[in-house]
Design a protein around this motif. Structure first.
Motif, short mmCIF file in Angstrom:
data_model
loop_
_atom_site.label_atom_id
_atom_site.label_comp_id
_atom_site.label_asym_id
_atom_site.label_seq_id
_atom_site.Cartn_x
_atom_site.Cartn_y
_atom_site.Cartn_z
N ASP A 101 65.23 40.24 98.98
CA ASP A 101 64.99 41.40 99.85
C ASP A 101 65.21 42.70 99.08
O ASP A 101 64.42 43.64 99.19
N LEU A 102 66.29 42.74 98.32
CA LEU A 102 66.58 43.93 97.51
C LEU A 102 65.45 44.19 96.52
O LEU A 102 64.98 45.33 96.39
N ALA A 103 65.00 43.16 95.83
CA ALA A 103 63.92 43.32 94.85
C ALA A 103 62.65 43.85 95.51
O ALA A 103 61.96 44.71 94.96
N ARG A 104 62.35 43.35 96.71
CA ARG A 104 61.17 43.83 97.42
C ARG A 104 61.32 45.30 97.81
O ARG A 104 60.35 46.07 97.75
N GLU A 105 62.51 45.70 98.21
CA GLU A 105 62.77 47.11 98.54
C GLU A 105 62.64 47.99 97.30
O GLU A 105 62.10 49.09 97.37
N VAL A 106 63.16 47.51 96.18
CA VAL A 106 63.03 48.26 94.93
C VAL A 106 61.56 48.43 94.60
O VAL A 106 61.11 49.53 94.25
N ARG A 107 60.78 47.36 94.72
CA ARG A 107 59.36 47.44 94.44
C ARG A 107 58.67 48.45 95.37
O ARG A 107 57.79 49.20 94.95
N VAL A 129 60.37 32.96 92.46
CA VAL A 129 59.74 32.68 91.18
C VAL A 129 58.33 33.24 91.14
O VAL A 129 57.87 33.69 90.11
N GLN A 130 57.65 33.23 92.26
CA GLN A 130 56.29 33.75 92.32
C GLN A 130 56.26 35.27 92.23
O GLN A 130 55.34 35.84 91.67
N GLU A 131 57.27 35.94 92.78
CA GLU A 131 57.27 37.40 92.83
C GLU A 131 58.08 38.05 91.71
O GLU A 131 57.70 39.12 91.23
N PHE A 132 59.20 37.47 91.36
CA PHE A 132 60.13 38.09 90.42
C PHE A 132 60.66 37.03 89.45
O PHE A 132 60.83 35.88 89.83
N PRO A 133 60.96 37.43 88.23
CA PRO A 133 61.55 36.46 87.29
C PRO A 133 62.97 36.10 87.75
O PRO A 133 63.70 36.93 88.28
N VAL A 134 63.33 34.82 87.55
CA VAL A 134 64.63 34.31 87.96
C VAL A 134 65.31 33.66 86.77
O VAL A 134 64.72 32.82 86.09
#
Length: 163
Positions: A101-107, A129-134
């Motif tokens: 959720d945080l990563a999506r808000e940052v984006r 994994v599809q949206e952000f590197p893990v």
């Protein structure tokens, strides 16, 4: 029929790609891959000790980390104009907002800001994994540095040191 079964999942890396990280062929953790020094990195992990450990690895590589245990505080820091070159966030967080959720808000609000997610629960990070590197926990300083370099290389070429 007794004992422990261990499965290792290793990333496939070509010799050419490995040579970029270790031009002299060494595999020493003391020789970390080149990254721009002095990056300002926001580390978000609900476990303060893990956040401090990650920050220590980043400091050892010449970066300037700031840590928080709360994703809402991280968003406030970003919204207040705080300059960061990268966000590293744990995936699993208490109180409603996950690292995804945080990563999506940052984006949504700072699209050019790279986000690296870390987790000790690889199964829980499948959608990320599809949206952000893990990067799976636990990780070494070398693994963290390689993950950051890979993330930054996807966005723009890394400037090579002239020294």
């Amino acid at each position: 029929d007794e004992g422990t079964e261990v499965t290792l999942l290793l990333p496939a890396v070509s010799r050419a790609e490995a040579a970029r990280y270790y031009p002299d062929g060494s595999r020493s953790e003391n020789q970390l891959p080149l990254l721009p020094e002095g990056m300002r990195i926001l580390v978000v992990d609900d476990d303060a000790a893990v956040g401090r450990l990650t920050a220590g690895m980043l400091e050892g590589a010449g970066h300037r980390p700031m840590t928080t245990t709360d994703p809402e505080v991280a968003l406030q820091l970003l919204a207040s104009g705080g300059h960061f070159d990268l966000v590293i966030s744990d995936v699993i967080m208490p109180h409603g907002m996950s690292g995804i959720d945080l990563a999506r808000e940052v984006r949504r609000h700072r699209d050019g800001l790279p986000v690296l997610l870390v987790t000790g629960y690889v199964g829980d990070s499948h959608s990320a994994v599809q949206e952000f590197p893990v990067l799976p926990k636990p990780f070494t300083a070398l693994e963290l540095t390689i993950a950051i370099r890979t993330l930054l290389q996807r966005r723009a070429p890394i400037l090579q040191s002239t020294t």
